[in-house]
Design an enzyme around this catalytic site. Structure first.
Site, PDB file in Angstrom:
ATOM      1  N   ASP A  21      13.291  23.998  -1.085  1.00  0.00           N
ATOM      2  CA  ASP A  21      13.524  23.461   0.268  1.00  0.00           C
ATOM      3  C   ASP A  21      12.517  22.588   0.718  1.00  0.00           C
ATOM      4  OD1 ASP A  21      15.152  22.986   2.490  1.00  0.00           O
ATOM      5  OD2 ASP A  21      14.520  24.828   3.490  1.00  0.00           O
ATOM      6  N   ASN A  69      25.863  22.063   1.884  1.00  0.00           N
ATOM      7  CA  ASN A  69      25.275  20.703   1.815  1.00  0.00           C
ATOM      8  C   ASN A  69      26.262  19.486   1.581  1.00  0.00           C
ATOM      9  OD1 ASN A  69      22.514  22.036  -0.195  1.00  0.00           O
ATOM     10  ND2 ASN A  69      22.620  21.579   1.995  1.00  0.00           N
TER      11      ASN A  69
HETATM   12  C1  IPE Z   1      19.263  25.376   0.981  1.00  0.00           C
HETATM   13  O1  IPE Z   1      18.596  24.325   1.596  1.00  0.00           O
HETATM   14  C2  IPE Z   1      20.193  24.937  -0.052  1.00  0.00           C
HETATM   15  C3  IPE Z   1      19.308  24.408  -1.263  1.00  0.00           C
HETATM   16  C4  IPE Z   1      18.083  24.342  -1.249  1.00  0.00           C
HETATM   17  C5  IPE Z   1      19.939  23.425  -2.160  1.00  0.00           C
HETATM   18  P1  IPE Z   1      19.213  23.950   2.983  1.00  0.00           P
HETATM   19  O2  IPE Z   1      18.083  23.089   3.404  1.00  0.00           O
HETATM   20  O3  IPE Z   1      20.708  23.384   2.865  1.00  0.00           O
HETATM   21  O4  IPE Z   1      19.196  25.225   3.855  1.00  0.00           O
HETATM   22  P2  IPE Z   1      19.487  25.369   5.426  1.00  0.00           P
HETATM   23  O5  IPE Z   1      20.777  24.927   5.844  1.00  0.00           O
HETATM   24  O6  IPE Z   1      18.341  24.772   6.108  1.00  0.00           O
HETATM   25  O7  IPE Z   1      19.433  26.824   5.637  1.00  0.00           O
HETATM   26  C1  IPE Z   2      16.318  20.835  -0.233  1.00  0.00           C
HETATM   27  O1  IPE Z   2      15.462  19.916   0.767  1.00  0.00           O
HETATM   28  C2  IPE Z   2      17.165  19.711  -1.228  1.00  0.00           C
HETATM   29  C3  IPE Z   2      18.649  20.225  -0.807  1.00  0.00           C
HETATM   30  C4  IPE Z   2      18.869  20.991  -0.024  1.00  0.00           C
HETATM   31  C5  IPE Z   2      19.535  19.168  -1.513  1.00  0.00           C
HETATM   32  P1  IPE Z   2      16.283  19.528   1.958  1.00  0.00           P
HETATM   33  O2  IPE Z   2      17.025  18.176   1.769  1.00  0.00           O
HETATM   34  O3  IPE Z   2      17.153  20.710   2.552  1.00  0.00           O
HETATM   35  O4  IPE Z   2      14.942  19.036   2.893  1.00  0.00           O
HETATM   36  P2  IPE Z   2      14.618  19.688   4.450  1.00  0.00           P
HETATM   37  O5  IPE Z   2      14.969  21.092   4.536  1.00  0.00           O
HETATM   38  O6  IPE Z   2      15.574  19.093   5.343  1.00  0.00           O
HETATM   39  O7  IPE Z   2      13.166  19.264   4.624  1.00  0.00           O
HETATM   40 MG    MG Z   3      16.479  22.254   3.926  1.00  0.00          MG
END
Ligand code: IPE
Ligand code: IPE
Ligand code: MG
Length: 246
Positions: A21, A69
């Site tokens: 993340d 997502n």
């Molecule tokens: C969790 O990250 C899913 C992945 C790392 C693929 P998100 O960024 O989607 O999680 P939330 O929604 O902030 O909890």
């Molecule tokens: C994790 O990084 C990757 C995916 C969930 C695909 P994020 O895209 O969630 O990045 P933040 O949490 O918005 O910084």
């Molecule tokens: Mg995230």
């Protein structure tokens, strides 16, 4: 000196799972678009995969795309899917060189055909590799996985293939996407968030949780080693008393 020297190789977690993340925030901090973060996140994936394999970790599971997502802006979802295809094409060499087997969990049918096909190809090409299993969680949600398992078990009960008294932990395990994997020993989440976000709810029942503030694109092998060293300092009691363990 590397932190690697402080790891006890005889007590490695058999299964490490990572919630990768912070890509978006990493990019924003640099005044760039979120996509830039995802692109740089793929480098951290390669580093971590090689780092785990070199240590001797048998199973690494990476949360790459959740069922939730799909609700992101269409352009971001499209970019992530494109990135997935190009990374799979590019990383096949890394997988073969390191004798790593690719596996995927999630509602894979929901992925675009191209992704699905590329994934199937790489899984097939690496199926005999046995140093480490790399599992990508794609269009993965733990609740979706459990719904799927309950549905399949119900059908078998209805058709008298199994009787309800036979439903136990092992039977449920066999109906999860992770059916061939051991339980998670160490769950790492980057970016400072301390939540599970619908990842492997059943499989982390007794996992050790490790949270770090580092954004995923900045995650290095030293950070990985730090997490493993921290894990090795913990006493996993599984409900017993400390005295019973020694
Ligand atoms: C969790 O990250 C899913 C992945 C790392 C693929 P998100 O960024 O989607 O999680 P939330 O929604 O902030 O909890
Ligand atoms: C994790 O990084 C990757 C995916 C969930 C695909 P994020 O895209 O969630 O990045 P933040 O949490 O918005 O910084
Ligand atoms: Mg995230």
């Amino acid at each position: 000196m590397s932190l690697k020297d402080n790891i006890n190789i005889k007590q490695l977690p058999e299964h490490i799972a990572i919630i990768m993340d912070g890509n978006g925030r990493w990019a924003k901090q640099k005044g760039k678009l979120r996509v830039f973060g995802h692109e740089n996140g793929t480098r951290a994936v390669r580093r971590t995969v090689e780092g785990c394999a070199e240590l001797g970790v048998k199973n690494l599971t990476l949360y790459a795309f959740s069922t939730e997502n799909w609700n992101r802006p269409k352009l971001e979802v499209q970019t992530l899917m494109k990135l997935l295809i190009s990374s799979l094409k590019k990383e096949i060499k890394t997988l073969q060189k390191n004798n790593i087997k690719l596996n995927a969990i999630g509602d894979l049918k929901a992925l675009p055909t191209k992704v699905h096909k590329e994934l199937a190809d790489v899984i097939d090409l690496t199926k005999d590799n046995n140093r480490m299993t790399l599992t990508l969680a794609l269009s993965y949600g733990s609740r979706d996985e459990l719904i799927n398992a309950v549905t399949q078990i119900s059908i078998k009960v209805k058709n008298n293939i199994i009787s309800p008294e036979k439903i136990d932990e092992s039977l449920i395990n066999q109906h999860l996407y992770t059916r061939n994997l051991p339980d998670v020993d160490l769950l790492i989440r980057t970016s400072g968030e301390q939540r599970i976000s619908n990842f492997l709810l059943w499989q982390i029942a007794y996992a050790e949780l490790y949270f770090t503030n580092v954004f995923w694109p900045d995650f290095t092998n030293e950070h990985l080693y730090e997490a493993i060293i921290n894990y090795q300092k913990r006493e996993r009691r599984f409900g017993k008393t400390s005295e019973q363990l020694s």
